[in-house]
Write a protein that holds these residues in place. Structure first.
Motif, PDB file in Angstrom:
ATOM      1  N   LEU A  16       9.462  43.236  83.159  1.00  0.00           N
ATOM      2  CA  LEU A  16       9.534  44.384  82.364  1.00  0.00           C
ATOM      3  C   LEU A  16       8.962  43.820  80.996  1.00  0.00           C
ATOM      4  N   LEU A  17       8.502  44.778  80.071  1.00  0.00           N
ATOM      5  CA  LEU A  17       8.083  44.417  78.587  1.00  0.00           C
ATOM      6  C   LEU A  17       9.330  44.899  77.754  1.00  0.00           C
ATOM      7  N   LEU A  18       9.333  44.024  76.812  1.00  0.00           N
ATOM      8  CA  LEU A  18      10.291  44.359  75.544  1.00  0.00           C
ATOM      9  C   LEU A  18       9.559  44.981  74.693  1.00  0.00           C
ATOM     10  N   PRO A  19      10.251  46.114  73.900  1.00  0.00           N
ATOM     11  CA  PRO A  19       9.540  46.794  72.950  1.00  0.00           C
ATOM     12  C   PRO A  19       9.291  45.971  71.705  1.00  0.00           C
ATOM     13  N   ASN A  20       8.223  46.002  71.026  1.00  0.00           N
ATOM     14  CA  ASN A  20       8.106  45.255  69.654  1.00  0.00           C
ATOM     15  C   ASN A  20       8.008  46.376  68.472  1.00  0.00           C
ATOM     16  N   ARG A  21       7.978  45.772  67.330  1.00  0.00           N
ATOM     17  CA  ARG A  21       7.855  46.912  66.133  1.00  0.00           C
ATOM     18  C   ARG A  21       6.708  47.553  66.272  1.00  0.00           C
ATOM     19  N   THR A  22       6.734  48.920  66.095  1.00  0.00           N
ATOM     20  CA  THR A  22       5.783  50.095  65.927  1.00  0.00           C
ATOM     21  C   THR A  22       5.415  50.345  64.673  1.00  0.00           C
ATOM     22  N   ARG A  23       4.269  49.886  64.280  1.00  0.00           N
ATOM     23  CA  ARG A  23       3.857  50.284  62.738  1.00  0.00           C
ATOM     24  C   ARG A  23       3.703  51.675  62.592  1.00  0.00           C
ATOM     25  N   THR A  24       3.646  52.348  61.405  1.00  0.00           N
ATOM     26  CA  THR A  24       3.389  53.765  61.333  1.00  0.00           C
ATOM     27  C   THR A  24       1.872  54.158  61.739  1.00  0.00           C
ATOM     28  N   ASP A  25       1.170  53.139  61.595  1.00  0.00           N
ATOM     29  CA  ASP A  25      -0.208  53.407  62.062  1.00  0.00           C
ATOM     30  C   ASP A  25      -0.680  53.440  63.584  1.00  0.00           C
ATOM     31  N   CYS A  26       0.332  52.959  64.373  1.00  0.00           N
ATOM     32  CA  CYS A  26       0.108  52.746  65.850  1.00  0.00           C
ATOM     33  C   CYS A  26       0.876  53.982  66.293  1.00  0.00           C
ATOM     34  N   SER A  27      -0.078  54.853  67.108  1.00  0.00           N
ATOM     35  CA  SER A  27       0.208  55.983  67.757  1.00  0.00           C
ATOM     36  C   SER A  27      -0.704  56.072  68.946  1.00  0.00           C
ATOM     37  N   PRO A  28      -0.330  56.855  69.907  1.00  0.00           N
ATOM     38  CA  PRO A  28      -1.066  56.952  71.081  1.00  0.00           C
ATOM     39  C   PRO A  28      -2.449  57.427  70.810  1.00  0.00           C
ATOM     40  N   ALA A  29      -2.747  58.209  69.851  1.00  0.00           N
ATOM     41  CA  ALA A  29      -4.072  58.614  69.260  1.00  0.00           C
ATOM     42  C   ALA A  29      -5.017  57.478  68.817  1.00  0.00           C
ATOM     43  N   VAL A  31      -4.627  54.237  69.705  1.00  0.00           N
ATOM     44  CA  VAL A  31      -4.860  52.974  70.553  1.00  0.00           C
ATOM     45  C   VAL A  31      -6.134  52.977  71.120  1.00  0.00           C
ATOM     46  N   ASP A  32      -6.846  51.968  70.887  1.00  0.00           N
ATOM     47  CA  ASP A  32      -8.181  51.686  71.514  1.00  0.00           C
ATOM     48  C   ASP A  32      -7.990  50.815  72.728  1.00  0.00           C
ATOM     49  N   THR A 344       1.306  55.074  75.525  1.00  0.00           N
ATOM     50  CA  THR A 344       2.555  55.113  75.009  1.00  0.00           C
ATOM     51  C   THR A 344       3.337  53.656  75.115  1.00  0.00           C
ATOM     52  N   THR A 345       3.079  53.196  76.106  1.00  0.00           N
ATOM     53  CA  THR A 345       3.596  51.714  76.478  1.00  0.00           C
ATOM     54  C   THR A 345       2.916  50.852  75.487  1.00  0.00           C
ATOM     55  N   MET A 346       1.795  50.727  75.039  1.00  0.00           N
ATOM     56  CA  MET A 346       1.557  49.968  74.091  1.00  0.00           C
ATOM     57  C   MET A 346       1.953  50.206  72.711  1.00  0.00           C
ATOM     58  N   VAL A 347       2.083  51.597  72.348  1.00  0.00           N
ATOM     59  CA  VAL A 347       2.638  51.830  71.089  1.00  0.00           C
ATOM     60  C   VAL A 347       4.049  51.114  70.819  1.00  0.00           C
ATOM     61  N   SER A 348       5.064  51.625  72.112  1.00  0.00           N
ATOM     62  CA  SER A 348       6.112  50.779  71.946  1.00  0.00           C
ATOM     63  C   SER A 348       6.191  49.311  71.895  1.00  0.00           C
ATOM     64  N   CYS A 349       5.196  48.813  72.299  1.00  0.00           N
ATOM     65  CA  CYS A 349       4.796  47.192  72.098  1.00  0.00           C
ATOM     66  C   CYS A 349       4.395  46.866  70.969  1.00  0.00           C
ATOM     67  N   GLY A 350       3.966  47.972  69.989  1.00  0.00           N
ATOM     68  CA  GLY A 350       3.343  47.761  68.723  1.00  0.00           C
ATOM     69  C   GLY A 350       1.934  47.139  68.709  1.00  0.00           C
ATOM     70  N   LEU A 354      -5.991  46.402  73.222  1.00  0.00           N
ATOM     71  CA  LEU A 354      -5.577  45.536  74.392  1.00  0.00           C
ATOM     72  C   LEU A 354      -5.431  44.180  73.881  1.00  0.00           C
ATOM     73  N   GLU A 355      -6.524  43.802  73.185  1.00  0.00           N
ATOM     74  CA  GLU A 355      -6.430  42.331  72.563  1.00  0.00           C
ATOM     75  C   GLU A 355      -5.191  42.082  72.018  1.00  0.00           C
ATOM     76  N   GLU A 356      -4.782  42.733  71.203  1.00  0.00           N
ATOM     77  CA  GLU A 356      -3.204  42.610  70.452  1.00  0.00           C
ATOM     78  C   GLU A 356      -2.409  42.725  71.618  1.00  0.00           C
ATOM     79  N   PHE A 357      -2.393  43.602  72.363  1.00  0.00           N
ATOM     80  CA  PHE A 357      -1.635  43.854  73.382  1.00  0.00           C
ATOM     81  C   PHE A 357      -1.118  42.419  74.269  1.00  0.00           C
ATOM     82  N   ARG A 358      -2.392  41.799  74.828  1.00  0.00           N
ATOM     83  CA  ARG A 358      -2.370  40.761  75.389  1.00  0.00           C
ATOM     84  C   ARG A 358      -1.688  39.330  74.530  1.00  0.00           C
ATOM     85  N   SER A 359      -1.854  39.635  73.180  1.00  0.00           N
ATOM     86  CA  SER A 359      -1.363  38.431  72.542  1.00  0.00           C
ATOM     87  C   SER A 359       0.163  38.490  71.972  1.00  0.00           C
TER      88      SER A 359
END
Length: 388
Positions: A16-29, A31-32, A344-350, A354-359
């Motif tokens: 399972l993924l652990l949530p990371n801090r979500t910044r205010t500028d990170c939203s589903p809309a 996400v690239d 939305t999963t990526m947003v929960s992971c901050g 995708l490059e940021e998600f992997r790292s």
């Protein structure tokens, strides 16, 4: 004696993924989801880039021209199967490439320096084999194919390395992927042979019985983690990024997020796409609802002479089965829902890319009890409760 790999072979269900801090500028809309399909020098633009990290499997039951057009419109790419004559496969590629401008939205590249053809024609790939590639690849190139992928249940072979080297010598402008593999050594072998991307997964597909028949394979999570680590080391050593495709073992939508977090650049799916209207299988009514036919390329139904012998030899044993998948409706609607979940999963992971998600993704192992606790544990009502 045989070498023993002591690490447990793990599947996506065990993480399972652990949530990371979500910044205010990170939203589903914001996400690239753009991701490279082809090898490229770090910091440079890849020859082929996907808007969403989804490709459809090189299977008769899955990747039709209709599905390829629909997936391209939504930012992904299909690999049209090659278990047929060269002329038939070329005609299928032409059917996709002949779609006119204005009907294709997802295929257009977001770069301002896009090639004119990128803006007017959908992207489409084609599967190839190590038997007739010298005749098949030139014909596919003439038809305008955007990417090739050597299709084998075991790509760690001299035959595939020789075929990749030939394609890269004669058609360097067309990205050509290799696979399938399950470990870092095999990744490096194919990358050094010229593979523009490497496909990961042996025996993990829902329709595949390679592990039952041959005792060969690896849990998909372990395979992706190992190959992605080798990809990163190769990039550090050479300055070249060779994308990794996770193929198989994706049972739930959230498994896509796990595969990408573990290092995959994009995923390839068969069962998922087989349920849509645009896939090849017949739609059938059952007592419990509609289903669509689905069969593996290693099954008798596929008659895949290119994998399992020529000259009338036939299939000695199957590595795939013939079955059904739940009917899923239109591809555009179904994929939009999966993409929304991924965002939305990526947003929960901050993560906004995708490059940021992997790292930055953090993963935790899941016990059997924890896995059971992840699901609803109440009696679900078939209808709304009565109002009192």
């Amino acid at each position: 004696m045989a070498q023993i790999i002591t690490e447990v072979s793990r599947t996506f269900n065990e993480f399972l993924l652990l949530p990371n801090r979500t910044r205010t500028d990170c939203s589903p809309a914001t996400v690239d989801l753009r991701t490279p399909l082809s090898r490229h020098a770090v910091g440079e633009r890849p020859a082929v880039e996907l808007r969403v990290p989804f490709t459809s499997a090189i299977m008769q039951a899955v990747s039709t021209p209709e599905l390829a057009i629909a997936l391209a419109r939504n930012g992904g790419l299909s690999f049209l199967h090659h278990n047929r004559s060269i002329q038939d496969q070329v005609a299928a590629v032409g059917q996709v490439k002949n779609v006119e401008a204005g009907a294709v939205t997802g295929a257009a590249t977001p770069h301002s320096d896009a090639r004119p053809d990128d803006m007017t024609r959908p992207l489409v790939g084609a599967g190839v084999n190590t038997h007739d590639y010298r005749e098949r690849v030139p014909a596919l190139a003439d038809a305008g194919v955007d990417a090739l992928c050597f299709d084998s249940s075991d790509g760690y072979s001299d035959w595939q390395a020789e075929a990749l080297a030939w394609v890269k010598k004669h058609y360097p402008e067309i990205p050509a992927g290799g696979g399938n593999v399950v470990d870092g050594d095999a990744f490096v072998f194919l990358a050094e042979a010229g593979a523009d991307f490497v496909k990961v997964g042996v025996g993990g597909g829902s329709i595949c019985i390679t592990r039952d028949q041959k005792g060969i394979g690896r849990g998909q999570a372990s395979a992706v983690l190992d190959v992605a680590a080798a990809r990163d080391a190769y990039r550090e050593r050479t300055g070249v990024h060779v994308p990794v495709c996770s193929d198989g073992g994706l049972v739930h939508d959230y498994h896509v997020a796990l595969a990408l977090a573990m290092g995959a650049d994009f995923v390839m799916m068969g069962r998922y796409f087989a349920g849509f209207d645009q896939a090849a299988g017949a739609k059938l009514a059952t007592r419990d609802g509609f289903v669509k036919e689905y069969w593996g390329e290693g099954s008798n139904r596929a008659r895949n002479w290119q994998r399992y012998g020529q000259g009338g030899q036939g299939l000695l044993f199957e590595e795939g089965v013939d079955g059904y998948v739940p009917y899923a409706g239109d591809l555009g609607e179904g994929l939009a829902l999966t993409v929304a979940k991924l965002r939305t999963t990526m947003v929960s992971c901050g993560s906004a890319t995708l490059e940021e998600f992997r790292s930055s993704a953090r993963l935790t192992l899941v016990s059997d009890q924890s896995f059971q606790g992840s699901h609803a544990n109440v009696a679900l009502r078939a209808a709304s409760p009565a109002v009192h």
